[in-house]
Design a protein around this motif. Structure first.
Motif, short mmCIF file in Angstrom:
data_model
loop_
_atom_site.label_atom_id
_atom_site.label_comp_id
_atom_site.label_asym_id
_atom_site.label_seq_id
_atom_site.Cartn_x
_atom_site.Cartn_y
_atom_site.Cartn_z
N UNK A 140 20.29 -7.12 6.71
CA UNK A 140 21.52 -6.80 5.76
C UNK A 140 21.75 -7.85 4.73
N UNK A 141 20.75 -8.82 4.59
CA UNK A 141 20.85 -9.47 3.22
C UNK A 141 20.45 -8.70 2.39
N UNK A 142 19.54 -7.49 2.27
CA UNK A 142 19.06 -6.56 1.34
C UNK A 142 19.68 -5.25 1.36
N UNK A 143 20.50 -4.99 2.54
CA UNK A 143 20.94 -3.62 2.67
C UNK A 143 22.52 -3.67 2.87
N UNK A 144 23.50 -2.49 2.51
CA UNK A 144 24.82 -2.71 2.70
C UNK A 144 25.34 -2.87 4.00
N UNK A 145 26.22 -3.70 4.22
CA UNK A 145 26.90 -3.69 5.45
C UNK A 145 28.32 -3.63 5.60
N UNK A 146 28.91 -3.22 6.60
CA UNK A 146 30.59 -2.97 6.48
C UNK A 146 31.35 -4.52 6.43
N UNK A 147 32.43 -4.57 5.86
CA UNK A 147 33.13 -5.67 5.75
C UNK A 147 33.40 -6.15 7.23
N UNK A 148 33.83 -5.24 7.99
CA UNK A 148 33.93 -5.55 9.56
C UNK A 148 33.24 -4.62 10.31
N UNK A 149 32.40 -4.85 11.31
CA UNK A 149 31.38 -3.96 11.92
C UNK A 149 32.23 -3.06 12.99
N UNK B 163 31.65 -15.61 4.28
CA UNK B 163 32.64 -15.76 5.63
C UNK B 163 34.16 -15.79 5.27
N UNK B 164 34.32 -16.40 4.17
CA UNK B 164 35.78 -16.35 3.73
C UNK B 164 36.21 -15.10 3.56
N UNK C 144 35.06 -12.17 4.80
CA UNK C 144 35.37 -11.62 6.19
C UNK C 144 36.53 -12.12 7.09
N UNK C 145 36.68 -13.39 6.80
CA UNK C 145 37.87 -13.98 7.45
C UNK C 145 39.30 -13.43 7.03
N UNK C 146 39.19 -13.13 5.58
CA UNK C 146 40.45 -12.49 4.91
C UNK C 146 40.76 -11.20 5.44
N UNK C 147 39.54 -10.48 5.64
CA UNK C 147 39.68 -9.20 6.29
C UNK C 147 40.13 -9.21 7.52
N UNK C 148 39.72 -9.99 8.46
CA UNK C 148 40.32 -10.32 9.60
C UNK C 148 41.62 -10.44 9.64
N UNK C 149 42.10 -11.08 8.98
CA UNK C 149 43.63 -11.57 8.70
C UNK C 149 44.47 -10.30 8.48
N UNK C 150 43.96 -9.57 7.48
CA UNK C 150 44.75 -8.30 7.09
C UNK C 150 44.60 -7.15 8.39
N UNK C 151 43.48 -7.17 9.16
CA UNK C 151 43.59 -6.19 10.27
C UNK C 151 44.60 -6.65 11.29
#
Length: 559
Positions: A296-305, A364-365, A367-374
């Motif tokens: 996933x360093x070279x391919x697209x990944x979701x913001x939250x799995x 990481x930051x 993704x943490x913001x995304x979790x806060x929105x969830x």
């Protein structure tokens, strides 16, 4: 999933269930049903012990654990080989000499019936909860990713296990676990090979390891004494040894696996086999997770799995904000792919390592913001996505047929572990509680029938626990936390029985009750990392029992 995946998945599961029923039908007596006729060879014991521990949680959570935190989790297993040697030298000869059906029978011989019953009840509580989680773990992931109904999945997995476990008892569990482990090993090796083959053409396996190392994923050993670090060399060697001693030496779901051995030698060889293979196996599963990280360093990944959490926030009033974070995530991913590719071709460039670490911090930051929105969108939504990483990779990147095989791996692991647990729960209930406390003058056929009914009952209880369970920080940690709360206490009771002969039953019984309350309080208020609860509980029950025995003896002398 395509038609071929469904054929592979259903065909694999049907074969395992049908084979287990066919090979073990007709268990007529207690020895056949609970100890499998004491016929198991060492390799069957070793694989059965391993399959009992390696639930679906192992193959869902462990790669996700490595994806987020790296290889350090392998230290958790460092104490296991030590425990295997001690069990082979101390526990197995005693169990075999006394010809016990359950580990707790020995406690009545050494202490009394109430101590035996208490240890059995502690086992039933923690293992009953764990059985529900081993069903729940794959069900909730598959439900979220595939859109299947969660309750239906819980019932389906539980029912498949109940069918062959009720039919054939311990032998059915051992026979099917060999097939399940074959499916599991084949599936994981295929997945590993494909992950590496999907990396960019000029990124070899050795370069992939260096890229993972630049992101801190290959930091295996931590020799610090910081109790804030959950997984260190010392917590693994000391806390892990006590956990493994408790689990493999006193937990009936494991004890029953090697009590089915043909001789002491077969039992000992089976456990040594498990001790030698388990750490490399866990290392390999973690390495699969690290390779998924590199992929996933070279391919697209979701913001939250977690697809359910993502869908929830996208359909909320915070959808626009989340979309902005997703766009930022895509930008970071493009930069990471570029920098990691450069680093893969110039491994001595320290500046690139710094860039990688800075981009990881931004990721990481974000993704943490995304979790806060969830959480804002749905306070009860599960933001932790560790357990979804590997299944996301499977469903989105593997070819047809192999998706079905990897899902069969997950469900096979769930079935093998749950079958062992139900088998042990039923045996303990029938032998330690029902036979000793309710009725002891019935025929063998009666106790076999009772064991089957208890298996069914515990299966229904496990399904019920699975249906009401909620996701924890990480499922593999949850199972180990539940074990750590109870295992130290039970292990201490056995060590008192083995080595401190002047301590009598009343002192042990009272000490065990006090210790269990204190350990639960300690866990609730987070006195220490959960691995240390095993050592704490073991030492505490032994200390309290000795003090009570000395006080009681002195009081009697004074009188």
């Amino acid at each position: 999933m395509q038609q071929l995946d469904w054929i592979v998945l259903i065909g694999t599961l049907f074969f395992i269930v049908a084979y287990g029923v066919y090979k073990t039908k007709g268990s007529k007596n207690v020895d056949d049903y609970i100890k499998g006729g004491s016929e198991a060879k060492w390799w069957t014991i070793g694989l059965s012990v391993m399959a009992t521990q390696a639930s679906a949680i192992t193959f869902l959570s462990t790669p996700g654990q490595a994806f987020h935190s790296g290889m350090g989790f392998v230290q958790f297993y460092f104490g296991l080989p030590i425990a295997m040697v001690i069990i082979c030298l101390v526990f197995i000869p005693i169990y075999h000499r006394l010809k016990v059906y359950t580990a707790y029978e020995y406690l009545e011989t050494r202490f009394d019936l109430k101590t035996r019953s208490l240890a059995a009840i502690l086992f039933l509580i923690q293992r009953g909860l764990a059985a529900g989680i081993t069903i729940f773990a794959p069900a909730i992931i598959l439900s979220a990713v595939l859109g299947w109904d969660l309750t239906t999945l819980n019932i389906l997995i539980g029912t498949l296990v109940i069918i062959y476990t009720v039919t054939g008892g311990t032998k059915a569990v051992s026979v099917t676990q060999k097939q399940q482990m074959a499916v599991i090993f084949a599936g994981m090796f295929v997945a590993f090979y494909l992950i590496v083959s999907y990396l960019p053409a000029d990124i070899s396996f050795s370069k992939a390891l260096k890229i993972a190392g630049a992101s801190g994923k290959m930091d295996i050993l931590d020799f610090s004494f910081n109790l804030d670090n959950r997984y260190t060399f010392w917590s693994g060697i000391i806390g892990g040894s006590f956990l493994a001693l408790s689990y493999f030496g006193t937990d009936q779901s494991q004890v029953q696996r090697y009590l089915s051995g043909k001789s002491v030698k077969e039992m000992q060889l089976g456990l040594i086999f498990n001790g030698l293979l388990k750490v490399p196996m866990q290392f390999f599963i973690l390495l699969v997770g690290v390779m998924v990280f590199v992929f996933y360093q070279f391919n697209a990944s979701p913001l939250n799995f977690n697809p359910a959490a993502t869908k929830t926030v996208q359909n909320s009033i915070y959808g626009a904000e989340y979309e902005q974070l997703e766009n930022k995530h895509k930008e970071i991913e493009l930069q990471k792919a570029e920098v990691n590719l450069k680093y893969g071709n110039n491994l001595n460039n320290v500046g690139l390592v710094t860039e990688i670490k800075n981009l990881n911090a931004l990721d990481i930051e974000n993704r943490a913001q995304a979790k806060a929105l969830i959480i804002k969108a749905a306070p009860s939504a599960e933001t932790n996505d560790k357990d979804y990483v590997f299944i996301h990779f499977i469903l989105n990147n593997l070819p047809r047929g192999l998706i079905g095989l990897l899902l069969a791996v997950i469900l096979s692991a769930a079935m093998s572990s749950t079958a062992s647990e139900l088998n042990a729960l039923a045996s303990t209930t029938a032998i330690d509680l029902y036979k000793r406390n309710v009725t002891s003058k019935k025929t063998d056929a009666h106790y076999v029938k009772a064991s089957k009914w208890f298996t069914l009952t515990w299966g229904i209880i496990a399904i019920s626990v699975a249906c009401v369970a909620s996701l924890f920080d990480n499922l593999i940690q949850l199972v180990n936390i539940i074990g750590s709360i109870f295992y130290g206490n039970v292990l201490g009771i056995f060590l008192l029985a083995f080595f401190i002969k002047y301590v009598k039953s009343n002192a042990v019984f009272l000490a065990a009750l006090i210790t269990q309350v204190i350990v639960i309080i300690g866990w609730y208020f987070d006195w220490m990392p959960y691995l240390w609860l095993n050592l704490f509980g073991c030492a505490l029950v032994m200390l309290i029992a000795v003090i009570i025995q000395i006080f009681t003896k002195n009081k009697l002398v004074a009188v």
